[in-house]
Enzyme design. Structure first.
Site, PDB file in Angstrom:
ATOM      1  N   ASP A   1       0.839  -1.198   0.000  1.00  0.00           N
ATOM      2  CA  ASP A   1       0.000   0.000   0.000  1.00  0.00           C
ATOM      3  C   ASP A   1       0.880   1.256   0.000  1.00  0.00           C
ATOM      4  OD1 ASP A   1      -2.184  -1.678   0.257  1.00  0.00           O
ATOM      5  OD2 ASP A   1      -2.195  -1.518   2.451  1.00  0.00           O
TER       6      ASP A   1
HETATM    7  N1  URA Z   1      -1.040  -5.966   3.864  1.00  0.00           N
HETATM    8  C1  URA Z   1      -1.543  -4.720   3.928  1.00  0.00           C
HETATM    9  O1  URA Z   1      -2.553  -4.494   4.554  1.00  0.00           O
HETATM   10  N2  URA Z   1      -0.886  -3.741   3.279  1.00  0.00           N
HETATM   11  C2  URA Z   1       0.262  -3.939   2.595  1.00  0.00           C
HETATM   12  O2  URA Z   1       0.820  -2.991   2.037  1.00  0.00           O
HETATM   13  C3  URA Z   1       0.772  -5.241   2.546  1.00  0.00           C
HETATM   14  C4  URA Z   1       0.102  -6.240   3.191  1.00  0.00           C
END
Ligand code: URA
Length: 231
Positions: free
Chosen positions: A101
């Site tokens: 993310d």
């Molecule tokens: N899980 C998440 O919630 N975000 C990420 O960026 C990676 C794994």
């Protein structure tokens, strides 16, 4: 591989320039003029452009330390694509094997080898990803064992039919844990902690398979042959 992709991989040309050459009849595969950009070519085919033989560039395998406020897609949206940070020829032909993310930092593996990235992304391949997770709510000692067991048994995430695959939770301090998972559903780590009534306030991926993140924030390096072959 498609002939237009092969031309891109082995020259400086873009996909549309490659298509133009094909259309003009400048490309031959095993001496035969080929115009259809979707034609498949194999390693042992001889591909020439205006009589000059092409050799496919080797695939590229890179580790990058993703900074905050960058995104793992090839298209800039609210935040810039991570690929801007990788100063290689045709960086936007690369893709990220397992996205993070915008507000997550840490290890991303970047390549143009789709078969290799499949080994990392597919839950069937059992590739472990280790996340360091900062949590809003404390995990008290008397709840720790039960929580570890819940992550191991699988959690029911909102909107999913199946429980998550067994995950390993290691408690470092009351608000800091390491979580090892082998799948990568949308916002998986955040949703796993939401499912047990907690909230992720900081997320960082530190390891994928046998590969540990060892470059500084915003930096990248090519993987060694041993690292590439470890998947
Ligand atoms: N899980 C998440 O919630 N975000 C990420 O960026 C990676 C794994």
């Amino acid at each position: 591989m498609r002939i237009d992709k092969f031309i891109c991989k082995s020259t400086e040309l873009t996909r549309s320039e490659a298509k133009k050459l094909l259309k003009m009849g400048d490309v031959r595969v095993n001496a035969e003029v080929i115009k259809n950009p979707a034609t498949q070519v194999h390693e042992n085919n001889s591909v020439t452009v205006n009589g000059e033989e092409l050799t496919a560039r080797n695939s590229r395998y890179i580790m990058m330390h993703k900074p905050l406020d960058t995104i793992c897609s090839n298209v800039d949206e609210v935040y810039p694509s991570l690929l801007h940070y990788i100063e290689v020829d045709k960086a936007f032909d690369l893709h990220i094997a397992g996205r993070l993310d915008a507000d997550t930092t840490g290890l991303v593996l970047v390549t143009d080898d789709g078969r290799w990235s499949h080994n990392i992304i597919s839950p069937k391949k059992d590739c472990q990803k280790v996340y360091r997770v900062n949590l809003r709510n404390q995990i008290n000692d008397d709840k720790a064992a039960e929580l570890i067991e819940r992550f191991k048994s699988g959690l029911q995430l909102q909107g999913e039919d199946q429980l998550t695959l067994p995950a390993k939770l290691e408690i470092i301090t009351e608000n800091l844990v390491l979580l090892t998972i082998t799948e990568g559903k949308y916002h998986q780590v955040k949703r796993m902690f939401a499912a047990v009534g907690n909230k992720v306030i900081g997320l960082h991926r530190q390891k994928i398979g046998k590969i540990n993140l060892d470059v500084e924030l915003g930096e990248w390096r090519y993987l060694t042959e041993e690292e590439v072959n470890s998947f």
